[in-house]
Design a protein around this motif. Structure first.
Motif, PDB file in Angstrom:
ATOM      1  N   TYR A 100       0.865  -1.187   0.000  1.00 54.81           N
ATOM      2  CA  TYR A 100       0.000   0.000   0.000  1.00 54.81           C
ATOM      3  C   TYR A 100       0.897   1.232   0.000  1.00 54.81           C
ATOM      4  O   TYR A 100       1.349   1.699   1.031  1.00 54.81           O
ATOM      5  CB  TYR A 100      -0.888  -0.042   1.249  1.00 54.81           C
ATOM      6  CG  TYR A 100      -1.938   1.049   1.328  1.00 54.81           C
ATOM      7  CD1 TYR A 100      -2.987   1.092   0.422  1.00 54.81           C
ATOM      8  CD2 TYR A 100      -1.887   1.999   2.340  1.00 54.81           C
ATOM      9  CE1 TYR A 100      -3.963   2.070   0.519  1.00 54.81           C
ATOM     10  CE2 TYR A 100      -2.857   2.981   2.450  1.00 54.81           C
ATOM     11  CZ  TYR A 100      -3.900   3.015   1.532  1.00 54.81           C
ATOM     12  OH  TYR A 100      -4.861   3.984   1.631  1.00 54.81           O
ATOM     13  N   LEU A 101       1.178   1.735  -1.192  1.00 47.28           N
ATOM     14  CA  LEU A 101       2.145   2.805  -1.362  1.00 47.28           C
ATOM     15  C   LEU A 101       1.645   4.143  -0.816  1.00 47.28           C
ATOM     16  O   LEU A 101       0.463   4.473  -0.934  1.00 47.28           O
ATOM     17  CB  LEU A 101       2.480   2.968  -2.849  1.00 47.28           C
ATOM     18  CG  LEU A 101       3.060   1.741  -3.549  1.00 47.28           C
ATOM     19  CD1 LEU A 101       3.119   1.975  -5.058  1.00 47.28           C
ATOM     20  CD2 LEU A 101       4.438   1.409  -3.013  1.00 47.28           C
ATOM     21  N   GLY A 102       2.571   4.877  -0.235  1.00 43.66           N
ATOM     22  CA  GLY A 102       2.264   6.254   0.171  1.00 43.66           C
ATOM     23  C   GLY A 102       2.358   7.142  -1.057  1.00 43.66           C
ATOM     24  O   GLY A 102       3.389   7.760  -1.321  1.00 43.66           O
ATOM     25  N   ASP A 103       1.292   7.153  -1.848  1.00 44.22           N
ATOM     26  CA  ASP A 103       1.337   7.857  -3.141  1.00 44.22           C
ATOM     27  C   ASP A 103       0.304   8.980  -3.242  1.00 44.22           C
ATOM     28  O   ASP A 103      -0.131   9.353  -4.329  1.00 44.22           O
ATOM     29  CB  ASP A 103       1.134   6.863  -4.300  1.00 44.22           C
ATOM     30  CG  ASP A 103      -0.250   6.213  -4.281  1.00 44.22           C
ATOM     31  OD1 ASP A 103      -0.997   6.437  -3.301  1.00 44.22           O
ATOM     32  OD2 ASP A 103      -0.590   5.498  -5.237  1.00 44.22           O
ATOM     33  N   TRP A 104      -0.100   9.499  -2.107  1.00 44.01           N
ATOM     34  CA  TRP A 104      -1.098  10.575  -2.100  1.00 44.01           C
ATOM     35  C   TRP A 104      -0.873  11.425  -0.852  1.00 44.01           C
ATOM     36  O   TRP A 104      -0.119  11.036   0.048  1.00 44.01           O
ATOM     37  CB  TRP A 104      -2.513  10.005  -2.092  1.00 44.01           C
ATOM     38  CG  TRP A 104      -3.561  10.946  -2.645  1.00 44.01           C
ATOM     39  CD1 TRP A 104      -4.555  11.578  -1.958  1.00 44.01           C
ATOM     40  CD2 TRP A 104      -3.706  11.354  -4.000  1.00 44.01           C
ATOM     41  NE1 TRP A 104      -5.315  12.349  -2.794  1.00 44.01           N
ATOM     42  CE2 TRP A 104      -4.812  12.232  -4.086  1.00 44.01           C
ATOM     43  CE3 TRP A 104      -3.005  11.084  -5.175  1.00 44.01           C
ATOM     44  CZ2 TRP A 104      -5.243  12.824  -5.261  1.00 44.01           C
ATOM     45  CZ3 TRP A 104      -3.427  11.674  -6.357  1.00 44.01           C
ATOM     46  CH2 TRP A 104      -4.529  12.524  -6.395  1.00 44.01           C
ATOM     47  N   GLY A 105      -1.494  12.549  -0.809  1.00 43.70           N
ATOM     48  CA  GLY A 105      -1.371  13.396   0.374  1.00 43.70           C
ATOM     49  C   GLY A 105      -0.683  14.712   0.081  1.00 43.70           C
ATOM     50  O   GLY A 105      -0.232  14.975  -1.047  1.00 43.70           O
ATOM     51  N   LEU A 106      -0.610  15.538   1.106  1.00 45.62           N
ATOM     52  CA  LEU A 106      -0.105  16.900   0.961  1.00 45.62           C
ATOM     53  C   LEU A 106       1.350  16.931   0.488  1.00 45.62           C
ATOM     54  O   LEU A 106       1.795  17.900  -0.144  1.00 45.62           O
ATOM     55  CB  LEU A 106      -0.229  17.650   2.295  1.00 45.62           C
ATOM     56  CG  LEU A 106      -0.201  19.181   2.231  1.00 45.62           C
ATOM     57  CD1 LEU A 106      -1.230  19.726   1.252  1.00 45.62           C
ATOM     58  CD2 LEU A 106      -0.428  19.761   3.619  1.00 45.62           C
ATOM     59  N   GLN A 107       2.134  15.880   0.773  1.00 45.21           N
ATOM     60  CA  GLN A 107       3.526  15.878   0.323  1.00 45.21           C
ATOM     61  C   GLN A 107       3.625  15.906  -1.190  1.00 45.21           C
ATOM     62  O   GLN A 107       4.623  16.381  -1.759  1.00 45.21           O
ATOM     63  CB  GLN A 107       4.280  14.665   0.883  1.00 45.21           C
ATOM     64  CG  GLN A 107       3.938  13.322   0.274  1.00 45.21           C
ATOM     65  CD  GLN A 107       2.842  12.612   1.053  1.00 45.21           C
ATOM     66  OE1 GLN A 107       2.011  13.258   1.684  1.00 45.21           O
ATOM     67  NE2 GLN A 107       2.838  11.294   0.997  1.00 45.21           N
ATOM     68  N   PHE A 108       2.577  15.410  -1.882  1.00 42.19           N
ATOM     69  CA  PHE A 108       2.597  15.463  -3.343  1.00 42.19           C
ATOM     70  C   PHE A 108       2.246  16.851  -3.855  1.00 42.19           C
ATOM     71  O   PHE A 108       2.593  17.210  -4.975  1.00 42.19           O
ATOM     72  CB  PHE A 108       1.676  14.390  -3.932  1.00 42.19           C
ATOM     73  CG  PHE A 108       2.291  13.042  -3.850  1.00 42.19           C
ATOM     74  CD1 PHE A 108       3.222  12.629  -4.780  1.00 42.19           C
ATOM     75  CD2 PHE A 108       2.005  12.207  -2.789  1.00 42.19           C
ATOM     76  CE1 PHE A 108       3.832  11.399  -4.669  1.00 42.19           C
ATOM     77  CE2 PHE A 108       2.615  10.972  -2.671  1.00 42.19           C
ATOM     78  CZ  PHE A 108       3.529  10.568  -3.612  1.00 42.19           C
ATOM     79  N   GLY A 109       1.571  17.600  -3.017  1.00 41.71           N
ATOM     80  CA  GLY A 109       1.392  19.015  -3.341  1.00 41.71           C
ATOM     81  C   GLY A 109       2.732  19.719  -3.321  1.00 41.71           C
ATOM     82  O   GLY A 109       3.074  20.486  -4.236  1.00 41.71           O
ATOM     83  N   LEU A 110       3.529  19.420  -2.297  1.00 41.43           N
ATOM     84  CA  LEU A 110       4.868  19.995  -2.195  1.00 41.43           C
ATOM     85  C   LEU A 110       5.748  19.556  -3.358  1.00 41.43           C
ATOM     86  O   LEU A 110       6.461  20.356  -3.967  1.00 41.43           O
ATOM     87  CB  LEU A 110       5.510  19.565  -0.877  1.00 41.43           C
ATOM     88  CG  LEU A 110       5.203  20.404   0.367  1.00 41.43           C
ATOM     89  CD1 LEU A 110       5.626  19.665   1.623  1.00 41.43           C
ATOM     90  CD2 LEU A 110       5.910  21.756   0.291  1.00 41.43           C
ATOM     91  N   LEU A 124       1.305  27.351  -2.883  1.00 39.80           N
ATOM     92  CA  LEU A 124       1.362  26.649  -4.177  1.00 39.80           C
ATOM     93  C   LEU A 124       1.230  25.137  -3.979  1.00 39.80           C
ATOM     94  O   LEU A 124       0.583  24.448  -4.768  1.00 39.80           O
ATOM     95  CB  LEU A 124       2.681  26.967  -4.894  1.00 39.80           C
ATOM     96  CG  LEU A 124       2.820  28.348  -5.549  1.00 39.80           C
ATOM     97  CD1 LEU A 124       4.240  28.548  -6.063  1.00 39.80           C
ATOM     98  CD2 LEU A 124       1.819  28.500  -6.695  1.00 39.80           C
ATOM     99  N   ALA A 125       1.867  24.642  -2.915  1.00 35.88           N
ATOM    100  CA  ALA A 125       1.796  23.214  -2.615  1.00 35.88           C
ATOM    101  C   ALA A 125       0.372  22.804  -2.263  1.00 35.88           C
ATOM    102  O   ALA A 125      -0.130  21.775  -2.741  1.00 35.88           O
ATOM    103  CB  ALA A 125       2.742  22.877  -1.461  1.00 35.88           C
ATOM    104  N   HIS A 126      -0.291  23.602  -1.428  1.00 39.87           N
ATOM    105  CA  HIS A 126      -1.696  23.323  -1.094  1.00 39.87           C
ATOM    106  C   HIS A 126      -2.568  23.341  -2.342  1.00 39.87           C
ATOM    107  O   HIS A 126      -3.447  22.488  -2.524  1.00 39.87           O
ATOM    108  CB  HIS A 126      -2.203  24.356  -0.082  1.00 39.87           C
ATOM    109  CG  HIS A 126      -1.845  24.018   1.335  1.00 39.87           C
ATOM    110  ND1 HIS A 126      -2.557  23.120   2.101  1.00 39.87           N
ATOM    111  CD2 HIS A 126      -0.836  24.465   2.131  1.00 39.87           C
ATOM    112  CE1 HIS A 126      -2.016  23.010   3.300  1.00 39.87           C
ATOM    113  NE2 HIS A 126      -0.963  23.824   3.355  1.00 39.87           N
ATOM    114  N   ASP A 127      -2.316  24.308  -3.214  1.00 35.79           N
ATOM    115  CA  ASP A 127      -3.118  24.427  -4.438  1.00 35.79           C
ATOM    116  C   ASP A 127      -2.910  23.225  -5.352  1.00 35.79           C
ATOM    117  O   ASP A 127      -3.859  22.721  -5.964  1.00 35.79           O
ATOM    118  CB  ASP A 127      -2.746  25.719  -5.180  1.00 35.79           C
ATOM    119  CG  ASP A 127      -3.179  26.973  -4.424  1.00 35.79           C
ATOM    120  OD1 ASP A 127      -4.025  26.848  -3.505  1.00 35.79           O
ATOM    121  OD2 ASP A 127      -2.658  28.067  -4.737  1.00 35.79           O
TER     122      ASP A 127
END
Length: 578
Positions: free
Chosen positions: A170-180, A222-225
């Motif tokens: 179950y990969l950590g492939d989503w979430g706010l870090q991908f905004g960053l 920008l990351a949040h957006d």
């Protein structure tokens, strides 16, 4: 074999105690091998039969043991009955012990110990094991290594017991870090670097954008957006994210291959971004979702409005969280696999998280939440390469292989190998796994490079060395001596100690199957290797009479077979030459 001996003892006990044999089987245990003197083979703890309703032992257990022993008789199977502290002890006819154990090891092969009556009546179950779970767009950090090794062990053990196991990464492939990361790549990324060394470049981008975001609120926005665009399904944002994910999975598959580990399914948080929104809507319809003053949403886990027991399931901007996506994933897996058990393998820092996930599932009316289990583990400290503080798994694997090759080259007894790099990697992984599995999984431990490479003592290299040495004996003498053999030729203390220890293998497997701790198997295999080393020094095959040589070779072959079985369960590939 152990189960036949237990059955025989249980049948005799049942007549005296007026209890069915089946109820006594698990109370009869093999006696651990003693270095001082040859002891009994099995024992019955009288306390286990005399517990009162409070669970405390009665004070007359020793007297009961003595009286019970007086009522029992020796026969063709049991040659001697005695008592120990609160126990009745049974010694098996030595010739029968030798013949039965060696025959059973050879006949059962890789299933030795698994056909024991300890596992009788065990229903075949559908089991999902969720493990490893590295974060996409980041190099595989050693922080995920323990989950990978432990999860693989649990899946191996469950499969060996006949269960239908599904291994999920179950990969950590989503979430706010991908905004960053998305915003960071648009600002600091280079296409040519992404193509030549994708995960290294993404790691560098992530470090840089994190640093810039701390100092510049505009970059943080920008990351949040960007993550908001991902949640809304923006095509351009999703296309960039998909590239990051595909490149990462390709790299991970290559590293898993080096570890000898596979998965039946690669999923990830991204699979449940839409279903997570459906979970939020479902919670709201059932009146379980509560809005906070800041606009986020929580679920009250206390049932009485205690704010400290509230679990946040939605951010103020309406985006989902890790916990929401885990709930969606659990529901999806139940629908897809109809599992009897689902095991999550993560570090102990996530214990509260999984308690909340399971509790919310119960609140939602999912009675199968009781079938979900979290197996937590401690943190590894000190696993750093000589090049720096940030430790990536591939760097550790490369360093282990390099150092192991150096060690092999410096040892005079090292055999000429067709592929020394491959052998060095197997030795290194064995060393890594044994050091990791020696203690309680929940405990933190200090990684020690020097200990990893020791060829003597309780190490993975010692296990591999023992296996290779025994395999060499079979290659050297197998043609002449592996026919029928005389069981009376194996009465030396070293032979009997090995046979007694082989009797215990099913109990060790049973214990590990109950608490999912690999340490029981590790300790068993290390003891078996020490016993084999002691026997090898005393029990020569060369220049011995043929019947003696054949009997000893059978004994060493049985040791090697069980050693290989146990190592494979732990995730270790046995080597035949080193």
């Amino acid at each position: 074999m152990a189960c036949a001996f237990r059955r025989s003892i249980a049948c005799q006990l049942s007549k005296v105690l007026d209890l069915p044999p089946e109820s006594l089987i698990k109370s009869i245990s093999a006696v651990p091998v003693s270095k001082k003197q040859e002891g009994a083979d099995f024992q019955l703890s009288v306390d286990s039969l005399l517990e009162d309703n409070s669970g405390r032992s009665r004070p007359d257990s020793q007297a009961k043991a003595d009286r019970l022993a007086e009522k029992l008789k020796c026969g063709s199977v049991v040659s001697e009955i005695s008592t120990g502290p609160g126990t009745v002890c049974f010694k098996i006819n030595r010739e029968l012990l030798t013949k039965a154990v060696l025959h059973q090891v050879m006949e059962d092969g890789s299933e030795y110990g698994l056909k024991s009556e300890l596992f009788s009546g065990l229903p075949q179950r559908r089991i999902v094991v969720d493990f490893s779970s590295p974060n996409v767009a980041k190099k595989f950090h050693v922080g995920h290594l323990r989950s990978t090794l432990i999860g693989n062990f649990i899946a191996n053990l469950k499969e060996a017991l006949g269960h239908k196991v599904t291994r999920i990464n179950y990969l950590g492939d989503w979430g706010l870090q991908f905004g960053l990361l998305g915003a960071g790549f648009q600002l600091f990324g280079y296409e040519e670097k992404l193509q030549s060394n994708p995960l290294q470049h993404l790691f560098e981008v992530y470090v840089q954008v994190n640093k810039e975001a701390e100092e510049d609120k505009n970059i943080a926005q920008l990351a949040h957006d960007f993550f908001r665009q991902l949640e809304l399904g923006d095509v351009q944002a999703l296309s960039l994210w998909q590239r990051f994910r595909d490149l990462s999975v390709t790299e991970y598959v290559r590293i898993y291959k080096r570890l000898g580990i596979y998965f039946d399914e690669y999923s990830g948080e991204s699979f449940y971004r839409e279903k997570a929104q459906a979970i939020l809507q479902l919670l709201e319809r059932r009146g379980l979702l509560q809005k906070t003053a800041k606009g986020s949403a929580v679920v009250d886990l206390s049932g009485n409005g205690d704010p400290s027991a509230a679990c946040t399931v939605m951010r103020a901007d309406g985006t989902s969280l890790y916990v929401t996506r885990d709930i969606a994933a659990a529901l999806d897996r139940m629908d897809k696999y109809n599992f009897d058990a689902m095991i999550y393998v993560t570090d102990k820092g996530q214990q509260k998280h999984f308690q909340q996930v399971f509790q919310i599932l119960k609140i939602m009316g999912c009675d199968w939440a009781e079938r979900c289990q979290h197996v937590p583990f401690g943190i590894v400290q000190g696993m750093r390469t000589r090049r720096g503080d940030v430790t990536f798994l591939e760097d550790v694997l490369n360093e282990i292989q390099t150092r192991m090759l150096q060690n092999m080259a410096s040892i005079k007894t090292t055999k000429a190998l067709e592929c020394p790099e491959e052998t060095a990697e197997k030795l290194g992984l064995a060393a890594l796994i044994i050091q990791d599995f020696r203690g309680l999984l929940l405990s933190d431990y200090q990684f020690c490079w020097d200990r990893v490479f020791q060829s003597r003592g309780d190490t993975g290299v010692f296990l591999q060395y023992t296996h290779a040495r025994l395999h060499s004996l079979e290659e050297t003498f197998g043609c002449g001596y592996l026919n029928d053999f005389n069981t009376t030729c194996l009465q030396e203390p070293q032979s009997v100690s090995i046979l007694q220890h082989l009797l215990r293998f099913d109990e060790v497997l049973y214990r590990s199957s109950q608490d999912l701790q690999p340490k029981h198997i590790v300790r068993y295999l290390l003891t078996l290797s020490h016993l084999a080393a002691a026997a090898h020094r005393k029990l020569q095959i060369k220049d011995s009479p043929p019947d003696v040589a054949g009997a000893r070779l059978h004994l060493f072959k049985a040791v090697r077979s069980v050693l290989a079985n146990g190592m494979k369960l732990l995730g270790i590939t046995p080597v035949c030459k080193m």
